[in-house]
Design an enzyme around this catalytic site. Structure first.
Site, short mmCIF file in Angstrom:
data_model
loop_
_atom_site.label_atom_id
_atom_site.label_comp_id
_atom_site.label_asym_id
_atom_site.label_seq_id
_atom_site.Cartn_x
_atom_site.Cartn_y
_atom_site.Cartn_z
N LYS A 139 35.60 40.19 31.81
CA LYS A 139 34.25 40.22 32.40
C LYS A 139 34.25 40.99 33.72
O LYS A 139 33.39 41.82 33.97
CB LYS A 139 33.72 38.81 32.67
CG LYS A 139 33.56 37.94 31.46
CD LYS A 139 32.89 36.62 31.82
CE LYS A 139 33.71 35.76 32.77
NZ LYS A 139 34.99 35.28 32.19
N ARG A 167 28.93 28.40 34.21
CA ARG A 167 30.16 27.86 33.63
C ARG A 167 29.95 26.52 32.94
O ARG A 167 30.84 26.03 32.26
CB ARG A 167 31.24 27.70 34.70
CG ARG A 167 31.73 29.01 35.27
CD ARG A 167 32.74 28.75 36.38
NE ARG A 167 32.84 29.88 37.28
CZ ARG A 167 33.65 30.92 37.09
NH1 ARG A 167 34.42 30.97 36.04
NH2 ARG A 167 33.69 31.91 37.95
N ARG A 192 50.79 40.79 33.29
CA ARG A 192 50.27 41.32 34.55
C ARG A 192 51.12 40.82 35.72
O ARG A 192 51.33 39.62 35.87
CB ARG A 192 48.83 40.82 34.70
CG ARG A 192 48.07 41.40 35.84
CD ARG A 192 46.59 41.24 35.64
NE ARG A 192 46.11 39.89 35.94
CZ ARG A 192 44.83 39.55 35.90
NH1 ARG A 192 43.92 40.41 35.53
NH2 ARG A 192 44.47 38.33 36.19
N ARG A 240 50.96 36.30 39.64
CA ARG A 240 49.98 35.45 40.35
C ARG A 240 50.02 34.06 39.73
O ARG A 240 50.17 33.91 38.53
CB ARG A 240 48.58 36.02 40.21
CG ARG A 240 48.33 37.25 41.05
CD ARG A 240 46.91 37.75 40.83
NE ARG A 240 46.02 36.67 40.43
CZ ARG A 240 44.79 36.83 39.97
NH1 ARG A 240 44.30 38.03 39.84
NH2 ARG A 240 44.06 35.80 39.62
N ARG A 268 43.33 26.71 32.12
CA ARG A 268 42.00 27.29 32.34
C ARG A 268 41.26 27.48 31.01
O ARG A 268 40.04 27.28 30.94
CB ARG A 268 42.12 28.64 33.06
CG ARG A 268 42.43 28.48 34.54
CD ARG A 268 43.10 29.69 35.12
NE ARG A 268 42.25 30.86 35.19
CZ ARG A 268 42.71 32.11 35.24
NH1 ARG A 268 44.00 32.35 35.19
NH2 ARG A 268 41.87 33.11 35.32
#
Ligand SMILES: [Zn+2]
Length: 211
Positions: free
Chosen positions: A13, A88, A127, A156, A167
């Site tokens: 997004k 959300r 990543r 991260r 999540r």
């Protein structure tokens, strides 16, 4: 056009929002940025939000929506806005609908990016980021050396596979029902396959919106 971007964390997004904004000629509005600006600016609602944050509490939806409503009155949003991350939960979707109604506007389309959980875990765990200069990398290992500054590449915290699964579970429980809410309220929900290159996904999204 008021467009709500929707999708799992890691669905892309945030990458697509500015590209779609450019193509559609309407600005994006990131709730977090507007909230921080209101806190900095010391508006009435900003001070309310600040007090919550200082107490370590979540800022209530009503305060956030009030801040977004103030922002949407600015002339740059006259043609529309792309909302990323604003909705959300079902109560937030209801709150947004009521707030827009108060402004004489409504959500024109919900653009939902569709992608498998496994694909997201794969994508995010691929990543890494330089711990010194924050340059992001793909397809490199933790501990590799940054080409720009020689710093070490790290993952991260948010991109750790366990953190991603957590999540995604929160998404299934709280956020996925929002899509059904929009469908049952007669809003236009457009589902786009989010697997593929950034350019392909953008083309699909614009096509699905009839642009
Ligand atoms: Zn670096």
């Amino acid at each position: 056009m008021i467009l709500v971007l929707f999708g799992k964390p890691g669905a892309g997004k945030g990458t697509q929002a500015p590209l779609l904004a450019e193509s559609l000629g309407v600005p994006t509005l990131a709730t977090g940025d507007v909230l921080r600006a209101a806190v900095r600016g010391g508006t009435k609602l900003g001070l309310e939000a600040k007090a919550c944050m200082e107490r370590g509490e979540l800022v209530p939806d009503s305060v956030i929506l009030g801040i977004v409503a103030e922002e949407l009155k600015q002339p740059q949003y006259a043609k529309g806005v792309i909302l990323d991350g604003a909705v959300r939960t079902v109560p937030q979707a209801e709150g947004l609908a009521n707030m827009l109604k108060g402004l004489g506007r409504k959500v024109d389309a919900v653009l939902a990016f569709d992608i498998d959980n496994d694909e997201i875990v794969q994508r995010l765990s691929d990543r890494t980021v330089c711990e010194k200069c924050q340059t992001p990398y793909r397809g490199r290992k933790v501990g590799d050396v940054c080409e720009k500054c020689g710093g070490a590449l790290v993952r991260r915290k948010d991109d750790d596979p366990d953190a991603i699964r957590t999540r995604l579970t929160a998404y299934e429980q709280q956020t996925a029902p929002v899509l059904d809410w929009y469908k049952t309220h007669g809003d236009t929900v457009v589902v786009v396959d989010a697997v593929g290159s950034v350019e392909d996904v953008k083309r699909r999204a614009l096509g699905a919106l009839g642009k």
